[in-house]
Design a protein around this motif. Structure first.
Motif, mmCIF file in Angstrom:
data_model
loop_
_atom_site.group_PDB
_atom_site.id
_atom_site.type_symbol
_atom_site.label_atom_id
_atom_site.label_comp_id
_atom_site.label_asym_id
_atom_site.label_seq_id
_atom_site.Cartn_x
_atom_site.Cartn_y
_atom_site.Cartn_z
ATOM 1 N N UNK A 62 -12.457 -3.541 13.747
ATOM 2 C CA UNK A 62 -13.459 -3.150 12.767
ATOM 3 C C UNK A 62 -13.073 -2.007 11.855
ATOM 4 N N UNK A 63 -11.826 -1.503 11.951
ATOM 5 C CA UNK A 63 -11.451 -0.379 11.115
ATOM 6 C C UNK A 63 -9.952 -0.393 10.838
ATOM 7 N N UNK A 64 -9.581 0.033 9.604
ATOM 8 C CA UNK A 64 -8.161 0.136 9.255
ATOM 9 C C UNK A 64 -7.972 1.284 8.278
ATOM 10 N N UNK A 65 -6.881 1.990 8.435
ATOM 11 C CA UNK A 65 -6.517 3.084 7.538
ATOM 12 C C UNK A 65 -5.105 2.846 7.040
ATOM 13 N N UNK A 66 -4.887 3.082 5.748
ATOM 14 C CA UNK A 66 -3.573 2.884 5.139
ATOM 15 C C UNK A 66 -3.079 4.211 4.594
ATOM 16 N N UNK A 67 -1.773 4.417 4.625
ATOM 17 C CA UNK A 67 -1.239 5.716 4.221
ATOM 18 C C UNK A 67 0.203 5.600 3.752
ATOM 19 N N UNK A 68 0.625 6.619 3.026
ATOM 20 C CA UNK A 68 2.036 6.886 2.764
ATOM 21 C C UNK A 68 2.439 8.069 3.631
ATOM 22 N N UNK A 69 3.678 8.067 4.083
ATOM 23 C CA UNK A 69 4.240 9.223 4.764
ATOM 24 C C UNK A 69 5.595 9.532 4.145
ATOM 25 N N UNK A 70 5.893 10.806 3.999
ATOM 26 C CA UNK A 70 7.209 11.264 3.565
ATOM 27 C C UNK A 70 7.747 12.203 4.629
ATOM 28 N N UNK A 71 8.984 11.942 5.081
ATOM 29 C CA UNK A 71 9.608 12.805 6.077
ATOM 30 C C UNK A 71 10.943 13.303 5.542
ATOM 31 N N UNK A 72 11.295 14.525 5.917
ATOM 32 C CA UNK A 72 12.538 15.129 5.443
ATOM 33 C C UNK A 72 12.906 16.290 6.358
ATOM 34 N N UNK A 73 14.170 16.693 6.299
ATOM 35 C CA UNK A 73 14.651 17.815 7.101
ATOM 36 C C UNK A 73 15.331 18.835 6.205
ATOM 37 N N UNK A 74 15.015 20.102 6.434
ATOM 38 C CA UNK A 74 15.628 21.211 5.716
ATOM 39 C C UNK A 74 15.128 22.513 6.306
ATOM 40 N N UNK A 75 15.817 23.598 6.054
ATOM 41 C CA UNK A 75 15.412 24.917 6.569
ATOM 42 C C UNK A 75 15.303 24.942 8.095
ATOM 43 N N UNK A 76 16.042 24.047 8.773
ATOM 44 C CA UNK A 76 15.931 23.981 10.223
ATOM 45 C C UNK A 76 14.599 23.429 10.692
ATOM 46 N N UNK A 77 13.931 22.637 9.823
ATOM 47 C CA UNK A 77 12.608 22.105 10.141
ATOM 48 C C UNK A 77 12.526 20.631 9.781
ATOM 49 N N UNK A 78 11.765 19.921 10.575
ATOM 50 C CA UNK A 78 11.445 18.520 10.313
ATOM 51 C C UNK A 78 10.049 18.488 9.687
ATOM 52 N N UNK A 79 9.963 18.115 8.400
ATOM 53 C CA UNK A 79 8.694 18.117 7.660
ATOM 54 C C UNK A 79 8.107 16.702 7.600
ATOM 55 N N UNK A 80 6.781 16.636 7.683
ATOM 56 C CA UNK A 80 6.077 15.365 7.529
ATOM 57 C C UNK A 80 4.869 15.555 6.616
ATOM 58 N N UNK A 81 4.774 14.736 5.580
ATOM 59 C CA UNK A 81 3.576 14.671 4.739
ATOM 60 C C UNK A 81 2.963 13.286 4.923
ATOM 61 N N UNK A 82 1.658 13.248 5.172
ATOM 62 C CA UNK A 82 0.922 11.984 5.276
ATOM 63 C C UNK A 82 -0.264 12.049 4.328
#
Length: 231
Positions: free
Chosen positions: A179-199
């Motif tokens: 009965x429910x669905x969600x759609x998204x974009x995600x962007x992942x990248x690594x820099x500055x000694x960090x793993x970044x995620x944008x959703x």
């Protein structure tokens, strides 16, 4: 600014919760680390809120890097975090809010499920490609981190872009349950000694109307090199 794009135009790929990962090393390096560290990663919200104004001051520079058309700049507001080393834009009518385990987040004033969020965790990797095959990493990430046990994930297009020597992976997916669905974009990248995620995503019913708007947000994410205290 050097930039390049490459696309994997894939048919929709539905991932069964019973399927076996083709890359156990990816499960260990991505799923185990992310699921453990994001749950314990607390951020300074007062610092984040103070940066909203800073982002507005640097908006002209940010928009120039994204090459947005003039009429589009009115639709987005930049967020720039020089302390934690990243930037992106979000729809101008959204407002900031606290999203547990994330460094910054903005949502629609009416539809709370329409939102963008960014988080990061420490990593010893230097580049997102160090995690392994782009397709295997993303498939395992969506199936084992983003999707709950009751949800069926489907992955659509996967994009890689390179900007100023840094690689970014952006992909579209949806999570469907009864009965429910969600759609998204995600962007992942690594820099500055960090793993970044944008959703950035929305209710699936609104997706066809919002997709182009939210794709700009996903594509706008950039890592900013963090300057050391010594200069």
């Amino acid at each position: 600014m050097a930039a390049s794009l490459s696309w994997l135009s894939l048919p929709p790929t539905r991932l069964s919760k019973h399927s076996v990962s083709s890359c156990p090393r990816v499960i260990e390096s991505v799923v185990g680390v992310i699921s453990r560290d994001f749950s314990n990663f607390e951020e300074d919200c007062s610092k984040r809120k103070s940066l909203i104004g800073l982002g507005a001051l640097t908006g002209s520079l940010l928009f120039a890097r994204f090459a947005l058309a003039k009429e589009e700049t009115d639709r987005y507001t930049p967020f720039v975090d020089f302390i934690d080393g990243y930037s992106y834009v979000y729809p101008s009518d959204w407002r900031d809010f606290d999203f547990l385990g994330h460094d910054s987040a903005f949502k629609d004033r009416i539809a709370a499920l329409q939102h963008v969020r960014v988080g990061f965790i420490p990593t010893t990797k230097n580049d997102i490609r160090d995690l392994g095959s782009m397709q295997e990493v993303i498939f395992d990430l969506v199936k084992n981190v983003y999707a709950a046990p009751t949800q069926i994930p489907t992955i659509y297009d996967i994009q890689e872009r390179t900007v100023d020597g840094k690689n970014y992976w952006t992909f579209e997916y949806d999570l469907q349950s009864s009965g429910f669905a969600r759609t998204a974009f995600a962007t992942i990248a690594i820099g500055n000694g960090r793993y970044y995620t944008l959703v950035v995503g929305a209710n699936q019913r609104r997706w066809s109307r919002l997709r182009n708007l939210l794709k700009v947000v996903a594509d706008s994410f950039k890592i900013i090199d963090i300057k050391s205290a010594s200069g």
